[in-house]
Structure formats: structure tokens, C-alpha cells
Write an enzyme that holds these catalytic residues in place. Structure first.
Site: not given
Ligand code: F6P
Length: 357
Positions: A136, A178
Site C-alpha cells: 500500500d 488493492m
Molecule cells: O497488506 C495490505 C493489503 O494487501 C491491502 O492492500 C488490502 O486491502 C489488504 O491487505 C488485504 O488484507 P487481507 O490479506 O487480510 O485480506
């Protein structure tokens, strides 16, 4: 003899292994007598004393390997002060394990939440050095986080692939990128992939402006439109609501994510054929790109230097292409976001990209 504890916490990303390798190589090249305790699955490993002794062999051949050899997990900061289901005081348990193993320091790789806990451990008297990871790029105090550039490459590839099929079919395509809170990834992949419309959390959109931008393209003879939409893109209407009101409204949200809502509204207002593609976790996977390999290795070296100097309480980062040390208390709890008037946004607008604002 140095005794170093190491862990990776939060969502994984590319170049975590490259960064750990950098730390260990730089220390081992200067000092032979080092013991590395690798805590498994993030802070959980430190809380419950799950670790693996690591040798130089463990760090050999991992420069290009995605994921993390230590495993990772999310242990929310807000739950750190709450006892676990068996009444265990997590912070106290982490301290006890640190002292029991007679560690000189902890090397912690992670994003925002991870840094809050790292700072908490620093406040509790532990020696901590951190490295900024996340696709991010939302960590305060550093221009870049590792993982970001690799994710930009993957999200851009996704948009590139969509481009050819969008052109063949004359459709509107949404690629959901994301980023729930910040739009760096969507913004960069969107520009790199030649998206026509970019929607990010920091710039709330008006669906009518989005439709206007699509219509404009059609009037000019373009048969297709590509939107790069961040997971956390938000309409102007929703952005006006308080957190509580928004939560209430979202209880009955009928879509899997915002992209599907945007798609539905575009279809409803224009009758165009709209498709949604969600590359999802592919953006965090695979081999780190060369930039991230170099960057993570440089950060690892600097973290190693800090440890050799016995300087703790810092995150290593980058500013104006130079590797820097940032006091942890300055980093913890702050989010870096895209400024709506940032030059990159203005430049994108000059290129004709709509932000739906
Ligand atoms: O680590 C950051 C991230 O990849 C974000 O971009 C995304 O919104 C989130 O984590 C997704 O989280 P998880 O892997 O817990 O679904």
C-alpha cells in the site's frame, strides 16, 4: 555475540525475504557470532514463544523468493492490550520471551499496525529496529515501502491484459486494485496501465462525473473505457457520512465490493456492457521486482548497521533516494495518504485521466 529476534507481521508482500537476508548478511559479514531467532507467524510467534533458530543457510537463495520464510499473521494493535482467550497478557508474554532468550534486539518487518505494536514494545523497554513493508505504500516517514513497486507491476500487468480485450469488445472494464485506505497503488498502476478513470479513497467520486468521462470518450470515438478502482474508493455521498452512519449503511450493502457497485451504476445509467476484474492477492504474490530486491537489500543493510552500532528504536526508510533512519515514535500511528492536490494527481488529470471528482 549478538542474539537477534526477527519477525514478519501483517499482510505479506514481495521482498520480505530479501529484506531479512539483507539484515542477516550485513551483520554476519561484520560479526560471525550471531544467533538468529525467527519468530513464526508474526507477533503470535513472539507471544507464544514459537521460534526457529536460523542460520546463514536459511537466508541463502531467498533474495528472489516471494512470501516470508517466517510466515505472517495479523495481530491487531487494538487487541494487544487485551488478554487472549486463556487470559494471557500478550505484551507481558512478548517481553518475557524476549528476556528469556536474552535477545539484544528485535527486527520487525511490517506495515502500519505492525509499527504501532513495535513502538509499544519500544516503549516497554525492548530494543527494536523495523523495516517498512506493504504494497500500500502508506507508511509515514518513508517515501517508499518495499512490496509496493512489485505490486504496481502486477496491477499494471492486469490492466494491460484487460486493455486488449476491452478494445476488442468495446466494453467498459473495471480493474479493482488493492488499497482500502490509500490509493498509491491504484494511482500508479492506473497511470502505468493507461486507465481512463482512476478512483481512490482520498478523492471521493461522483458517479455522474464517472459516467460523463465515459460518455466523453465514446463521443470522441473510443469504444472502450478502463477504470482502475481502489478497494477503498468511496462516493462523495458516502464520504459525507460519519463512520457510524457509513457502517450502518454498509450493513445492507448488496455488492461484493465497490467496483461492482460502480459497474452496476454505470450499466444502469448508460446501458454499456461493464465487466469487473479483481486481481486481489496476486498483487502481493510472486517474485519481487528488481527495484524491490535492491531497495529491501539496502534497507536490510542499514538495519544491520543500526544493530551493529547498538542503535535501536528506528525504522529504516528512504527519502529522496537516500536510506534514512526514522525514530519509531514518529512513524507509529500515522498514515501516509495521497494528497488530492499532489503533483502526480494534477499530472494525471493533465493527461486526461478522470478521478470522478
Ligand atoms: O497488506 C495490505 C493489503 O494487501 C491491502 O492492500 C488490502 O486491502 C489488504 O491487505 C488485504 O488484507 P487481507 O490479506 O487480510 O485480506
Amino acid at each position: 555475540m549478538k542474539r537477534i529476534g526477527m519477525l514478519t507481521s501483517g499482510g505479506d508482500c514481495q521482498a520480505l525475504n530479501a529484506a531479512m537476508r539483507g539484515v542477516v548478511k550485513s551483520i554476519m559479514n561484520a560479526e560471525q557470532d550471531v544467533e538468529i531467532y525467527g519468530f513464526l507467524d508474526g507477533y503470535k510467534g513472539l507471544i507464544y514463544g514459537n521460534f526457529r533458530m536460523l542460520t546463514s543457510h536459511d537466508f541463502s537463495g531467498i533474495l528472489t523468493k516471494g512470501g516470508t520464510i517466517l510466515g505472517s499473521s495479523r495481530t491487531p494493535f487494538k487487541l494487544m492490550r487485551e488478554p487472549d482467550e486463556n487470559g494471557l497478557d500478550k505484551v507481558e508474554a512478548m517481553k518475557q520471551n524476549y528476556y528469556k532468550l536474552k535477545l539484544d534486539c528485535l527486527v520487525i518487518l511490517g506495515g502500519n499496525g505492525t509499527h504501532k505494536t513495535a513502538n509499544l514494545l519500544r516503549e516497554e523497554g525492548l530494543n527494536v529496529v523495523t523495516l517498512p513493508k506493504t504494497i500500500d505504500n502508506d507508511l509515514w516517514g518513508t517515501d517508499m515501502t518495499f512490496g509496493f513497486q512489485s505490486a504496481v507491476d502486477i496491477a499494471t500487468d492486469a490492466i494491460d491484459c484487460i486493455h486488449t480485450t476491452a478494445a476488442s469488445h468495446g466494453r467498459v472494464f473495471i480493474v479493482e486494485v488493492m488499497g482500502h485506505k490509500v490509493g498509491f497503488l491504484t494511482l500508479n498502476a492506473g497511470i502505468a496501465g493507461g486507465a481512463d478513470i482512476i478512483l481512490i479513497p482520498e478523492i471521493p467520486y461522483d458517479i455522474d462525473k464517472v459516467v460523463e468521462a465515459i460518455d466523453e470518450r465514446h463521443k470522441r470515438g473510443s469504444k472502450f473505457t478502463i477504470l482502475a478502482v481502489a478497494e477503498g474508493a468511496i462516493s462523495k455521498e458516502n464520504a459525507k457520512l460519519s463512520k457510524k452512519e457509513l457502517k450502518e449503511k454498509m450493513k445492507n450493502y448488496p455488492y461484493p465490493s465497490v467496483s461492482y457497485e460502480v459497474a452496476d451504476k454505470i450499466k444502469e445509467k448508460t446501458g454499456y456492457d461493464v465487466r469487473v476484474t479483481v486481481p486481489g492477492h496476486t498483487q502481493r504474490g510472486g517474485t519481487p521486482c528488481p527495484y524491490d530486491r535492491v531497495f529491501a537489500s539496502r534497507l536490510g543493510s542499514e538495519a544491520g548497521k543500526l544493530i551493529l552500532e547498538g542503535q535501536y528504536g528506528f525504522m529504516v526508510g528512504i527519502k529522496n533516494r537516500e536510506i534514512i533512519r526514522v525514530p519509531l515514535e514518529e512513524v507509529a500511528g500515522k498514515l501516509k495518504t495521497v494528497a488530492p492536490d499532489a503533483s502526480i494527481v494534477q499530472e494525471a488529470k493533465m493527461l486526461g485521466i478522470s478521478f470522478g471528482d
